[in-house]
Design a protein around this motif. Structure first.
Motif, PDB file in Angstrom:
ATOM      1  N   THR A  75      34.357  33.271  31.821  1.00 35.55           N
ATOM      2  CA  THR A  75      35.090  34.475  31.397  1.00 35.55           C
ATOM      3  C   THR A  75      36.559  34.348  31.805  1.00 35.55           C
ATOM      4  N   PRO A  76      37.325  33.537  31.121  1.00 37.01           N
ATOM      5  CA  PRO A  76      38.708  33.274  31.536  1.00 37.01           C
ATOM      6  C   PRO A  76      39.573  34.530  31.671  1.00 37.01           C
ATOM      7  N   ARG A  77      39.474  35.435  30.725  1.00 37.86           N
ATOM      8  CA  ARG A  77      40.312  36.637  30.768  1.00 37.86           C
ATOM      9  C   ARG A  77      39.934  37.522  31.951  1.00 37.86           C
ATOM     10  N   GLU A  78      38.637  37.755  32.121  1.00 39.70           N
ATOM     11  CA  GLU A  78      38.166  38.585  33.226  1.00 39.70           C
ATOM     12  C   GLU A  78      38.440  37.920  34.573  1.00 39.70           C
ATOM     13  N   PHE A  79      38.344  36.597  34.594  1.00 37.12           N
ATOM     14  CA  PHE A  79      38.645  35.833  35.805  1.00 37.12           C
ATOM     15  C   PHE A  79      40.073  36.118  36.257  1.00 37.12           C
ATOM     16  N   LYS A  80      41.008  35.985  35.322  1.00 39.22           N
ATOM     17  CA  LYS A  80      42.421  36.202  35.632  1.00 39.22           C
ATOM     18  C   LYS A  80      42.671  37.645  36.079  1.00 39.22           C
ATOM     19  N   GLU A  81      42.114  38.594  35.356  1.00 43.37           N
ATOM     20  CA  GLU A  81      42.293  40.011  35.675  1.00 43.37           C
ATOM     21  C   GLU A  81      41.710  40.352  37.055  1.00 43.37           C
ATOM     22  N   THR A  82      40.560  39.799  37.346  1.00 41.26           N
ATOM     23  CA  THR A  82      39.920  40.047  38.639  1.00 41.26           C
ATOM     24  C   THR A  82      40.773  39.508  39.776  1.00 41.26           C
ATOM     25  N   LYS A  83      41.339  38.317  39.603  1.00 44.48           N
ATOM     26  CA  LYS A  83      42.206  37.729  40.625  1.00 44.48           C
ATOM     27  C   LYS A  83      43.419  38.628  40.884  1.00 44.48           C
ATOM     28  N   ILE A  84      44.002  39.180  39.832  1.00 43.48           N
ATOM     29  CA  ILE A  84      45.162  40.069  39.961  1.00 43.48           C
ATOM     30  C   ILE A  84      44.775  41.335  40.724  1.00 43.48           C
ATOM     31  N   LEU A  85      43.654  41.933  40.332  1.00 41.73           N
ATOM     32  CA  LEU A  85      43.203  43.162  40.998  1.00 41.73           C
ATOM     33  C   LEU A  85      42.818  42.903  42.455  1.00 41.73           C
ATOM     34  N   ALA A  86      42.207  41.768  42.709  1.00 37.04           N
ATOM     35  CA  ALA A  86      41.778  41.439  44.069  1.00 37.04           C
ATOM     36  C   ALA A  86      42.968  41.284  45.012  1.00 37.04           C
ATOM     37  N   LYS A  87      44.095  40.778  44.500  1.00 34.00           N
ATOM     38  CA  LYS A  87      45.291  40.638  45.339  1.00 34.00           C
ATOM     39  C   LYS A  87      45.718  41.986  45.896  1.00 34.00           C
ATOM     40  N   LYS A  88      45.553  43.035  45.113  1.00 36.17           N
ATOM     41  CA  LYS A  88      45.932  44.389  45.556  1.00 36.17           C
ATOM     42  C   LYS A  88      45.028  44.882  46.686  1.00 36.17           C
ATOM     43  N   LEU A  89      43.832  44.327  46.786  1.00 27.87           N
ATOM     44  CA  LEU A  89      42.872  44.741  47.812  1.00 27.87           C
ATOM     45  C   LEU A  89      42.811  43.775  48.996  1.00 27.87           C
ATOM     46  N   LYS A  90      43.574  42.709  48.938  1.00 31.42           N
ATOM     47  CA  LYS A  90      43.544  41.700  50.005  1.00 31.42           C
ATOM     48  C   LYS A  90      43.826  42.368  51.351  1.00 31.42           C
ATOM     49  N   GLY A  91      42.998  42.030  52.323  1.00 28.53           N
ATOM     50  CA  GLY A  91      43.162  42.588  53.661  1.00 28.53           C
ATOM     51  C   GLY A  91      42.337  43.832  53.924  1.00 28.53           C
ATOM     52  N   ILE A  92      41.789  44.418  52.885  1.00 26.37           N
ATOM     53  CA  ILE A  92      40.952  45.607  53.062  1.00 26.37           C
ATOM     54  C   ILE A  92      39.607  45.191  53.655  1.00 26.37           C
ATOM     55  N   ARG A  93      39.010  46.064  54.455  1.00 25.89           N
ATOM     56  CA  ARG A  93      37.697  45.786  55.045  1.00 25.89           C
ATOM     57  C   ARG A  93      36.689  46.792  54.494  1.00 25.89           C
ATOM     58  N   ILE A  94      35.521  46.299  54.143  1.00 24.80           N
ATOM     59  CA  ILE A  94      34.440  47.150  53.655  1.00 24.80           C
ATOM     60  C   ILE A  94      33.217  46.892  54.529  1.00 24.80           C
ATOM     61  N   LEU A  95      32.672  47.945  55.097  1.00 20.79           N
ATOM     62  CA  LEU A  95      31.470  47.842  55.915  1.00 20.79           C
ATOM     63  C   LEU A  95      30.338  48.534  55.172  1.00 20.79           C
ATOM     64  N   ASN A  96      29.304  47.785  54.858  1.00 19.30           N
ATOM     65  CA  ASN A  96      28.121  48.307  54.185  1.00 19.30           C
ATOM     66  C   ASN A  96      27.006  48.434  55.211  1.00 19.30           C
ATOM     67  N   ILE A  97      26.373  49.598  55.253  1.00 22.41           N
ATOM     68  CA  ILE A  97      25.242  49.815  56.148  1.00 22.41           C
ATOM     69  C   ILE A  97      24.068  50.252  55.288  1.00 22.41           C
ATOM     70  N   ASN A  98      22.941  49.560  55.484  1.00 19.52           N
ATOM     71  CA  ASN A  98      21.774  49.815  54.665  1.00 19.52           C
ATOM     72  C   ASN A  98      20.542  49.807  55.566  1.00 19.52           C
ATOM     73  N   SER A  99      19.459  50.365  55.073  1.00 24.54           N
ATOM     74  CA  SER A  99      18.241  50.434  55.883  1.00 24.54           C
ATOM     75  C   SER A  99      17.327  49.234  55.691  1.00 24.54           C
ATOM     76  N   THR A 100      17.612  48.404  54.707  1.00 22.94           N
ATOM     77  CA  THR A 100      16.747  47.245  54.459  1.00 22.94           C
ATOM     78  C   THR A 100      17.548  46.094  53.868  1.00 22.94           C
ATOM     79  N   SER A 101      17.104  44.895  54.138  1.00 22.07           N
ATOM     80  CA  SER A 101      17.767  43.722  53.560  1.00 22.07           C
ATOM     81  C   SER A 101      16.976  43.148  52.392  1.00 22.07           C
ATOM     82  N   LEU A 102      15.788  43.683  52.166  1.00 20.64           N
ATOM     83  CA  LEU A 102      14.923  43.182  51.092  1.00 20.64           C
ATOM     84  C   LEU A 102      14.481  44.315  50.183  1.00 20.64           C
ATOM     85  N   GLY A 103      14.427  44.029  48.915  1.00 25.23           N
ATOM     86  CA  GLY A 103      13.949  45.016  47.957  1.00 25.23           C
ATOM     87  C   GLY A 103      14.924  46.174  47.822  1.00 25.23           C
TER      88      GLY A 103
END
Length: 104
Positions: A21-49
């Motif tokens: 997906t060349p177009r989406e690849f390029k667009e995603t890279k551009i958008l990701a640069k804007k989020l560089k350095g951000i931290r996301i913490l996911n907490i869940n009750s299970t790792s399976l299913g």
């Protein structure tokens, strides 16, 4: 963290998507640069299913390879805790009943 276990996931190389997906690849890279350095913490009750665990297995490696620091911790709790949270889930979905005082 006494009550949480970190889920380690394999790393991926985002470049593998470039040919698919060349177009989406390029667009995603551009958008990701804007989020560089951000931290996301996911907490869940299970790792399976379950939908959340399945999504996180793909999502986190993708976020990390794009420069977003994403981590995932699974709650370590007694079985009783999970039985009560499942009951709350079912009650919220319309199942008849209520929580006992001891469950509250």
């Amino acid at each position: 963290m006494k009550y949480f276990k970190e889920q380690k996931l394999e790393k991926i190389d985002f470049e593998r998507f470039k040919k698919i997906t060349p177009r989406e690849f390029k667009e995603t890279k551009i958008l990701a640069k804007k989020l560089k350095g951000i931290r996301i913490l996911n907490i869940n009750s299970t790792s399976l299913g379950g939908g959340v665990a399945e999504i996180l297995k793909s999502q986190l490696p993708l976020e990390n390879c794009l420069g977003i620091e994403a981590s995932w911790y699974v709650l370590k709790a007694p079985i009783k805790f999970f039985k009560i949270t499942k009951k709350i889930h079912n009650l919220r979905q319309g199942e008849k009943g209520s929580l006992k005082e001891s469950e509250k």
